[in-house]
Design a protein around this motif. Sequence first.
Motif, short mmCIF file in Angstrom:
data_model
loop_
_atom_site.label_atom_id
_atom_site.label_comp_id
_atom_site.label_asym_id
_atom_site.label_seq_id
_atom_site.Cartn_x
_atom_site.Cartn_y
_atom_site.Cartn_z
N VAL A 102 0.98 -1.35 -0.06
CA VAL A 102 -0.02 0.01 0.03
C VAL A 102 0.92 1.25 -0.13
O VAL A 102 1.61 1.51 1.03
N GLU A 103 0.75 1.88 -1.06
CA GLU A 103 1.92 3.07 -1.07
C GLU A 103 1.44 4.07 -0.26
O GLU A 103 0.30 4.30 0.26
N ALA A 104 2.63 5.03 0.14
CA ALA A 104 2.65 6.01 0.76
C ALA A 104 1.74 7.08 0.21
O ALA A 104 1.87 7.25 -1.12
N ASN A 125 1.97 6.35 5.71
CA ASN A 125 3.17 5.64 5.27
C ASN A 125 3.21 4.39 4.64
O ASN A 125 1.85 3.57 4.52
N LYS A 126 4.05 4.06 3.71
CA LYS A 126 4.05 2.97 2.99
C LYS A 126 4.08 1.49 3.94
O LYS A 126 4.60 1.48 4.69
N TYR A 127 3.00 0.60 3.59
CA TYR A 127 2.88 -0.57 4.33
C TYR A 127 2.35 -1.65 3.45
O TYR A 127 2.19 -1.49 2.42
N TYR A 128 2.29 -2.93 4.19
CA TYR A 128 2.26 -4.16 3.57
C TYR A 128 0.97 -5.01 4.09
O TYR A 128 0.78 -4.85 5.40
N SER A 150 8.53 -7.87 10.16
CA SER A 150 8.19 -6.29 10.39
C SER A 150 6.62 -6.12 10.66
O SER A 150 6.28 -5.12 10.26
N GLU A 151 6.03 -7.00 11.25
CA GLU A 151 4.85 -6.83 11.65
C GLU A 151 4.47 -5.52 12.46
O GLU A 151 5.12 -5.44 13.27
N ILE A 152 3.19 -5.18 11.89
CA ILE A 152 2.90 -3.66 12.58
C ILE A 152 1.46 -3.68 13.03
O ILE A 152 0.76 -4.82 12.68
N GLU A 153 0.96 -2.87 14.00
CA GLU A 153 -0.33 -2.80 14.37
C GLU A 153 -1.06 -2.17 13.34
O GLU A 153 -0.74 -1.27 12.71
N GLU A 154 -2.50 -2.55 13.32
CA GLU A 154 -3.44 -1.87 12.46
C GLU A 154 -3.36 -0.53 12.56
O GLU A 154 -3.26 0.13 13.71
N ASN A 155 -3.29 0.50 11.36
CA ASN A 155 -3.51 1.74 11.72
C ASN A 155 -2.42 2.64 12.19
O ASN A 155 -2.20 3.82 12.15
N SER A 156 -1.03 1.75 12.29
CA SER A 156 -0.03 2.52 12.58
C SER A 156 0.70 3.17 11.67
O SER A 156 1.73 4.03 12.08
N TRP A 157 0.18 3.07 10.53
CA TRP A 157 0.83 3.86 9.18
C TRP A 157 0.13 5.08 9.18
O TRP A 157 0.45 5.79 8.37
N VAL A 158 -0.97 5.29 9.72
CA VAL A 158 -1.84 6.61 9.56
C VAL A 158 -0.90 7.82 9.92
O VAL A 158 -0.35 7.90 11.19
N ILE A 159 -1.02 8.88 8.78
CA ILE A 159 -0.50 10.00 9.24
C ILE A 159 -1.69 11.10 9.47
O ILE A 159 -2.43 11.26 8.53
N GLU A 160 -1.92 11.66 10.69
CA GLU A 160 -3.04 12.49 10.83
C GLU A 160 -2.99 13.80 9.93
O GLU A 160 -2.06 14.45 9.40
N PRO A 161 -4.00 14.33 9.77
CA PRO A 161 -4.41 15.49 8.62
C PRO A 161 -3.37 16.77 9.27
O PRO A 161 -3.28 16.61 10.64
N LEU A 162 -2.56 17.35 8.59
CA LEU A 162 -1.86 18.50 9.20
C LEU A 162 -2.51 19.67 9.65
O LEU A 162 -1.95 20.41 10.54
N GLY A 163 -3.58 19.77 9.44
CA GLY A 163 -4.34 21.14 9.67
C GLY A 163 -3.77 22.42 8.94
O GLY A 163 -2.62 22.27 8.42
N HIS A 164 -4.61 23.45 8.88
CA HIS A 164 -4.25 24.78 8.31
C HIS A 164 -3.09 25.57 8.97
O HIS A 164 -3.14 25.38 10.04
N GLU A 165 -2.07 26.02 8.24
CA GLU A 165 -1.10 26.86 8.85
C GLU A 165 -1.70 28.34 7.99
O GLU A 165 -1.05 28.16 6.99
N TYR A 166 -1.89 29.39 8.61
CA TYR A 166 -2.18 30.46 7.90
C TYR A 166 -1.24 31.67 8.07
O TYR A 166 -0.49 31.97 9.17
#
Length: 279
Positions: free
Chosen positions: A32-34, A45-48, A63-79
């Motif tokens: 699953v591409e980044a 992030n990229k994961y399999y 390299s097993e990881i927990e489900e959703n550990s690859w998630v990058i949260e929304p950055l939020g606006h920077e004005y």
Amino acid sequence: DPANVETPASVITLSNISLIKVGAHTHNFIAVEAKEATCTVAGNNKYYTCDCGKFFSAENENSEIEENSWVIEPLGHEYESVLVKASTKQDGYTADKCIRCDDITNKNVIKAIKGATLAYTNITYNCAANKPAVTVKDTDGNVISADNYSVTYSDNKNIGTATVTIKFKGNYTGTIVKHFDIVPLETIALYAKSQGSGFKLYWLMQPINTTGYEIAYTRDKNFKTGITTTTVKKSTSVSTTINKLSKNTKYYVRIRTYKTVNGKNYYSPYTNTVCVTTK
């Protein structure tokens, strides 16, 4: 005595079991591409993945990881505050604009420049550098503060066409150029004397910055119809004769000076009117 007891064929003991090792599961790694996170949408992030339901950070079973550990949260606006300057062609605005996604908030419109007017567009020569006041308005008819522009004047002393340059700054951009005329000093029509089928006009000589004089006459005391003009091309002249007019007719006469600058005539205002009746 157990030693003398015969073991039935149906009884199985550990001593006669052959252990068979079950083959290990072979993972089918699916990448699953980044994807970059945006201001409002999560990335990863990229994961399999594997059809066995497990997740990995790399293509190996260690390299097993927990489900959703690859998630990058929304950055939020920077004005940051931005200014888009208004011009004579379009509105501008002030706002807070996100540096990543260009989202805009707290937008305040700056209306476009409608135009500029001068306190006067014609003035009599006075030996001074003339500087008519400038008024600038936006498309809503509101006066734009002078803090938002500078004004410079050129050719504004001698007879001719002067230039006013209005250069915008602050919340506005662009330039407006306006003009006004500096005209010669006027003269005075002294009197008109009936003479044959016409009249002779006398006036006060005005030789300062003057090329000559223009005389206008008509039967209409309001000078709206039937106006004829004639030119005297000598600044030191003080009279001229007009002939071939209607007999026994009242004419109204007035005069103004003119000066020729770069091929263009600049005229003073017409002054007083005198009247005369032909014989």
